[in-house]
Design a protein around this motif. Sequence first.
Motif, short mmCIF file in Angstrom:
data_model
loop_
_atom_site.label_atom_id
_atom_site.label_comp_id
_atom_site.label_asym_id
_atom_site.label_seq_id
_atom_site.Cartn_x
_atom_site.Cartn_y
_atom_site.Cartn_z
N GLY A 1 0.79 -1.22 0.00
CA GLY A 1 0.00 0.00 0.00
C GLY A 1 0.82 1.27 0.00
O GLY A 1 0.25 2.37 -0.12
N MET A 2 2.14 1.17 0.12
CA MET A 2 3.01 2.36 0.09
C MET A 2 3.69 2.44 -1.26
O MET A 2 4.19 1.44 -1.78
N GLU A 3 3.72 3.65 -1.82
CA GLU A 3 4.27 3.83 -3.16
C GLU A 3 5.78 3.66 -3.21
O GLU A 3 6.33 3.13 -4.18
N THR A 4 6.47 4.15 -2.20
CA THR A 4 7.93 4.10 -2.20
C THR A 4 8.44 3.13 -1.15
O THR A 4 7.78 2.88 -0.14
N ARG A 5 9.62 2.61 -1.38
CA ARG A 5 10.22 1.67 -0.45
C ARG A 5 10.93 2.42 0.68
O ARG A 5 11.52 3.47 0.46
N LEU A 6 10.90 1.83 1.85
CA LEU A 6 11.52 2.44 3.02
C LEU A 6 12.97 1.98 3.17
O LEU A 6 13.24 0.77 3.17
N PRO A 7 13.91 2.91 3.33
CA PRO A 7 15.26 2.49 3.69
C PRO A 7 15.26 1.87 5.08
O PRO A 7 14.58 2.36 5.98
N VAL A 8 15.98 0.78 5.24
CA VAL A 8 16.03 0.06 6.52
C VAL A 8 17.35 0.37 7.20
O VAL A 8 18.40 -0.15 6.81
N ILE A 9 17.32 1.23 8.20
CA ILE A 9 18.56 1.59 8.89
C ILE A 9 19.09 0.39 9.66
O ILE A 9 20.26 0.02 9.55
N TYR A 10 18.23 -0.25 10.44
CA TYR A 10 18.56 -1.51 11.11
C TYR A 10 17.43 -2.49 10.84
O TYR A 10 16.24 -2.11 10.83
N GLY A 11 17.77 -3.74 10.65
CA GLY A 11 16.75 -4.76 10.43
C GLY A 11 17.39 -6.11 10.16
O GLY A 11 18.62 -6.27 10.23
N HIS A 12 16.57 -7.08 9.83
CA HIS A 12 17.05 -8.42 9.50
C HIS A 12 16.81 -8.68 8.03
O HIS A 12 15.79 -8.29 7.46
#
Length: 458
Positions: free
Chosen positions: A84-95
């Motif tokens: 549902g979101m048009e742009t992708r989110l940068p993942v600062i920290y994640g798996h």
Amino acid sequence: MLRISCPLTRPAEREYICRVLLEEFLGIHYLIEFKDRNDIEITLSGGSEHRLVLADVLLSKSEAEWLKPASLPARPLSRLEVEGMETRLPVIYGHGEPPLEQLRLEQPIIHCSLDLFGSCFFMLTRYEEVVSQERDHHDRFPSVQSLAYQEGFLDEPIVNRYTELLWRMLESLWPELDRKPRASRKLISHDVDYPFFAMRRSNLSIAKESLGDVLKRRQLEAAVRKARMIGSRVATLERDPFNTFDWIMGLSEQAGLRSSFYFITEQTEPGVDGNYAMDDLEIHDLMIQIHERGHEIGLHPSYRTYLSPQQIRREFHLLRQQAELAGIHQEQWGGRQHFLRWQAPDTWQGWEDAGLQYDSTLGCADRPGFRCGTCYEYPVFNLRTGQSLKLRERPLIVMELTVLETPHITEEEAFATIGRYYRECVKYAGDFTLLWHNSRLVRTLDRKVYQRCIEELK
């Protein structure tokens, strides 16, 4: 009420970031508990089977890694596609490895591979600025060294985007939840480095400055306006090109805004810390005028104060002392560091110890943007002591110099640039914080752009 179940590590840091995101930003009541686990689980009191499970990375770092280069985000960052979101989110920290899988908001359990709380903590506390030793010639952290610049999200409030994602996940699981309403604010402030151009200047100094405008800065209009002050008495300031206070306040009043004027109270670097003293009659009268018209007076700590809590306290005392003599009383006191010289977390602690309520230093000195990742005011955290402070940060989004000093920029280009940042803030019902020096309204271009910012950005 939400229940937040967190790992046992760094309880103070976890309590802080939960309070900021859930209480300050979203207005949601919650209880936090610490358990032997390696992720964060959010549930709703009352036995619902729905759960939100978030990755936990930064705040689980070992003591040996904490505030060390090994704890910084791995680059290049992954990008998270959210349904549902048009742009992708940068993942600062994640798996996960780039690119991460798409996040689907499916009930009854949402698993999010983004360390949302840790990533927001990283941005709001300026974690990377404690770790990095990179500094410019004014001992400031360069924006080009920031993760946000290098990964291409300095122009967007990433913490606000993360907060919206958190809300979407919570709302998907528990539609009965409510978030608090917010309203955008336009916060206009003015660092009073040079209240009057001709003050304490010789005719020779005025002539040199005017010549510099012509030869170095290619600003003929500014040169002419300044040269007209040759031979003028200091006491006659009506024609002074830096004396724009009445005009500034008039525009703010017509727009229903309250301008803030931040004063330097002492010089720690001669030639850099302005050309006035707080006991000058002209400054005394100016402060009274500002106060009587309903605008705010604040502190602009001098060049060498950012690592000297004693000097910050002294300069704030001088400001309060002069305010008392002028019959000025305010419920809240804040301001901004001169030259945006600031170091995490020492400068914040100096402001806290001095008794100031808010700081608005944290913008980039060389470009507009979201240095803290947010357009919301928020309480700050001392990474060295592990303590939340009462001091609040009002992130600086745009300083006029970062736009108007672009070579050959036109009025339309300057206004369009500033407008883009304004609209980003409005998108999240946030605060658009604009710094415009009273001494940067000499040219017609400067005045036109500023006037449009006040009148047309609505």
